[in-house]
Scaffold this motif. Structure first.
Motif, mmCIF file in Angstrom:
data_model
loop_
_atom_site.group_PDB
_atom_site.id
_atom_site.type_symbol
_atom_site.label_atom_id
_atom_site.label_comp_id
_atom_site.label_asym_id
_atom_site.label_seq_id
_atom_site.Cartn_x
_atom_site.Cartn_y
_atom_site.Cartn_z
ATOM 1 N N PRO A 108 -2.044 -2.841 0.098
ATOM 2 C CA PRO A 108 -1.110 -2.841 -1.028
ATOM 3 C C PRO A 108 0.102 -1.954 -0.774
ATOM 4 N N ALA A 109 0.557 -1.853 0.464
ATOM 5 C CA ALA A 109 1.645 -0.963 0.841
ATOM 6 C C ALA A 109 2.782 -1.772 1.465
ATOM 7 N N PRO A 110 3.939 -1.147 1.663
ATOM 8 C CA PRO A 110 5.029 -1.891 2.304
ATOM 9 C C PRO A 110 4.672 -2.295 3.719
ATOM 10 N N ALA A 111 5.187 -3.433 4.136
ATOM 11 C CA ALA A 111 4.950 -3.910 5.498
ATOM 12 C C ALA A 111 5.934 -3.293 6.475
ATOM 13 N N VAL A 112 7.053 -2.784 5.964
ATOM 14 C CA VAL A 112 8.083 -2.177 6.807
ATOM 15 C C VAL A 112 8.561 -0.892 6.146
ATOM 16 N N ARG A 113 8.571 0.193 6.912
ATOM 17 C CA ARG A 113 9.094 1.446 6.376
ATOM 18 C C ARG A 113 9.454 2.385 7.519
ATOM 19 N N TRP A 114 10.294 3.353 7.212
ATOM 20 C CA TRP A 114 10.630 4.425 8.137
ATOM 21 C C TRP A 114 10.145 5.741 7.532
ATOM 22 N N PRO A 115 9.406 6.548 8.269
ATOM 23 C CA PRO A 115 8.861 7.786 7.705
ATOM 24 C C PRO A 115 9.912 8.733 7.158
ATOM 25 N N ALA A 116 11.086 8.772 7.795
ATOM 26 C CA ALA A 116 12.116 9.721 7.374
ATOM 27 C C ALA A 116 13.098 9.136 6.371
ATOM 28 N N GLY A 117 12.938 7.867 6.008
ATOM 29 C CA GLY A 117 13.896 7.227 5.114
ATOM 30 C C GLY A 117 13.256 6.682 3.855
ATOM 31 N N GLU A 118 14.078 6.039 3.037
ATOM 32 C CA GLU A 118 13.623 5.463 1.779
ATOM 33 C C GLU A 118 13.495 3.945 1.832
ATOM 34 N N GLU A 119 14.096 3.330 2.830
ATOM 35 C CA GLU A 119 14.109 1.870 2.915
ATOM 36 C C GLU A 119 12.727 1.331 3.259
ATOM 37 N N GLU A 120 12.291 0.352 2.502
ATOM 38 C CA GLU A 120 10.998 -0.267 2.763
ATOM 39 C C GLU A 120 11.008 -1.691 2.236
ATOM 40 N N TYR A 121 10.130 -2.516 2.794
ATOM 41 C CA TYR A 121 10.068 -3.918 2.415
ATOM 42 C C TYR A 121 8.618 -4.308 2.158
ATOM 43 N N PHE A 122 8.427 -5.072 1.088
ATOM 44 C CA PHE A 122 7.097 -5.554 0.722
ATOM 45 C C PHE A 122 7.021 -7.028 1.093
ATOM 46 N N VAL A 123 6.108 -7.343 1.998
ATOM 47 C CA VAL A 123 6.069 -8.670 2.603
ATOM 48 C C VAL A 123 4.629 -9.162 2.660
ATOM 49 N N LEU A 124 4.438 -10.414 2.257
ATOM 50 C CA LEU A 124 3.144 -11.079 2.390
ATOM 51 C C LEU A 124 3.329 -12.315 3.258
ATOM 52 N N ASN A 125 2.619 -12.379 4.358
ATOM 53 C CA ASN A 125 2.674 -13.546 5.247
ATOM 54 C C ASN A 125 4.104 -13.947 5.588
ATOM 55 N N ASP A 126 4.897 -12.937 5.935
ATOM 56 C CA ASP A 126 6.297 -13.124 6.342
ATOM 57 C C ASP A 126 7.207 -13.544 5.194
ATOM 58 N N VAL A 127 6.798 -13.339 3.959
ATOM 59 C CA VAL A 127 7.625 -13.674 2.796
ATOM 60 C C VAL A 127 7.914 -12.399 2.017
ATOM 61 N N LEU A 128 9.191 -12.091 1.834
ATOM 62 C CA LEU A 128 9.585 -10.937 1.037
ATOM 63 C C LEU A 128 9.269 -11.202 -0.425
ATOM 64 N N VAL A 129 8.494 -10.311 -1.051
ATOM 65 C CA VAL A 129 8.065 -10.501 -2.435
ATOM 66 C C VAL A 129 8.353 -9.238 -3.232
ATOM 67 N N PRO A 130 8.348 -9.339 -4.575
ATOM 68 C CA PRO A 130 8.523 -8.143 -5.391
ATOM 69 C C PRO A 130 7.425 -7.123 -5.112
ATOM 70 N N ARG A 131 7.776 -5.880 -5.231
ATOM 71 C CA ARG A 131 6.852 -4.783 -4.935
ATOM 72 C C ARG A 131 5.541 -4.900 -5.717
ATOM 73 N N GLU A 132 5.634 -5.257 -6.995
ATOM 74 C CA GLU A 132 4.435 -5.278 -7.831
ATOM 75 C C GLU A 132 3.424 -6.321 -7.374
ATOM 76 N N ILE A 133 3.900 -7.389 -6.731
ATOM 77 C CA ILE A 133 2.970 -8.419 -6.239
ATOM 78 C C ILE A 133 2.091 -7.849 -5.135
ATOM 79 N N VAL A 134 2.664 -7.005 -4.303
ATOM 80 C CA VAL A 134 1.913 -6.404 -3.203
ATOM 81 C C VAL A 134 0.982 -5.308 -3.708
ATOM 82 N N GLU A 135 1.485 -4.453 -4.582
ATOM 83 C CA GLU A 135 0.738 -3.260 -4.982
ATOM 84 C C GLU A 135 -0.354 -3.534 -6.010
ATOM 85 N N THR A 136 -0.225 -4.606 -6.772
ATOM 86 C CA THR A 136 -1.203 -4.902 -7.811
ATOM 87 C C THR A 136 -2.402 -5.640 -7.222
#
Length: 362
Positions: free
Chosen positions: A232-260
């Motif tokens: 239930p975490a981002p599929a892409v992130r940088w430890p020192a930054g804020e940018e992150e992407y929530f992705v399911l099966n190569d599809v960018l989705v809203p954060r809540e879909i991944v975390e819930t």
């Protein structure tokens, strides 16, 4: 360099690229600096200091700012120009480069590039459907167009893959020309070899400006197979930054879909989602059976892998939805069709914008 040495070097590059773990943070700035120094020596230019970006957004800002101030990063030493100039069309060069890319899961990193550039992972999905979906400080601030700053970026993995390709190319000539002079990697080809060290040490993208190298470390990726995917975490992130992407099966989705958790997601979410790919991932996560059960689905027609369902929208309406199976991934999803459709053939004809119902294999 002798023929046997070239073959061994190519195999070693492949092993090193394959051994890089995309799900672990790893940046050795000292090794990257030494590798870049070798690169500058190979091309006969003064060594530039390195400025590390926190994440993709930060790197883009630094690169764009440098362009505005200096008129463009190292115009005469563009990695894009050098790459096209020295790309070879024989001797297994392209095959060796592509094999090296694949060993390092090039596809996953290319998916990250598309997300950073402002495009969904799948190019067929309109950008307009994704505005505001980015998290952190990302969103509408980066144009979906390929900006000059993005175009000027060098890719350490691409350069490392070219090192393997150079070995294959030279090996080819040894095979067909026994008297071919000994291959000298101290010539211009040497520019690619330092990037094997640099990529292994955590460098991913970089920009050569008039005063410095802007370096973007490799992001931490969660990959399933060849696709970005994480719950239930981002599929892409940088430890020192804020940018992150929530992705399911190569599809960018809203954060809540991944975390819930799946059992806490409301099946009605799919009724309000306009994008087919995202809707498919919602249904896949919740489960087609639960979606049909909670929306009181009634099948009014079926044909092959298709079913025409009436769903209770819980607002006094019952609307037709076409349940279908994606043949490439074997997953069922649901798509709304024109009210009044009473058969699968009518629904498919409307969906395909044709007056002639398509043939459906049973």
């Amino acid at each position: 360099m002798k023929d046997t040495e070239l073959a061994e070097l190519q195999a070693n590059i492949m092993r090193r690229l394959a051994a890089v773990k995309l799900d672990e943070p790893h940046v050795n700035e000292v090794v990257v600096a030494a590798a870049m120094e070798k690169f500058f020596q190979a091309v006969g230019r003064p060594t530039l200091p390195i400025k590390w970006a926190h994440d993709g957004r930060h790197a883009h800002e630094l690169a764009a700012r440098s362009e505005e101030a200096s008129g463009g990063p190292y115009e005469d030493l563009s990695i894009t120009k050098l790459g096209s100039l020295f790309e070879r069309d024989r001797g297994g060069w392209v095959d060796a480069r592509d094999a090296a890319r694949a060993a390092a899961n090039w596809a996953a990193l290319e998916s990250v590039k598309r997300l950073m550039h402002g495009y969904p992972v799948h190019r067929s999905i309109p950008w307009s459907l994704y505005r505001g979906r980015m998290t952190g400080t990302r969103g509408t601030e980066t144009s979906p167009e390929h900006s000059p700053a993005w175009q000027a970026a060098g890719d350490a993995l691409e350069c490392a893959a070219r090192a393997a390709a150079e070995c294959a190319w030279a090996h080819y000539y040894y095979q067909i020309f026994p008297d071919w002079p000994e291959y000298d990697i101290d010539d211009f080809e040497e520019m690619w070899f330092p990037f094997v060290d640099a990529y292994e040490a955590g460098l991913w993208l970089f920009w050569l400006t008039d005063t410095e190298v802007i370096a973007l470390p490799r992001p931490i990726l969660q990959v399933r197979g060849q696709q970005l995917h994480s719950e239930p975490a981002p599929a892409v992130r940088w430890p020192a930054g804020e940018e992150e992407y929530f992705v399911l099966n190569d599809v960018l989705v809203p954060r809540e879909i991944v975390e819930t958790p799946a059992n806490a997601l409301d099946p009605r979410l799919m009724l309000h989602e306009r994008n087919t790919e995202v809707r498919r991932e919602i249904v896949r996560k919740i489960g087609i059976e639960r979606v049909c059960e909670e929306l009181d689905a009634k099948c009014i027609d079926s044909q092959g892998d298709y079913e025409l369902l009436l769903l209770d929208l819980q607002d006094g309406r019952h609307r037709p939805y076409l349940k279908m199976k994606n043949p490439s991934i074997g997953v069922y999803h649901i798509e709304g069709v024109l009210p009044g459709c009473e058969t699968v053939a009518q629904a498919l004809a409307w969906r395909n914008q044709s007056d002639i119902p398509p043939s459906v294999l049973t």
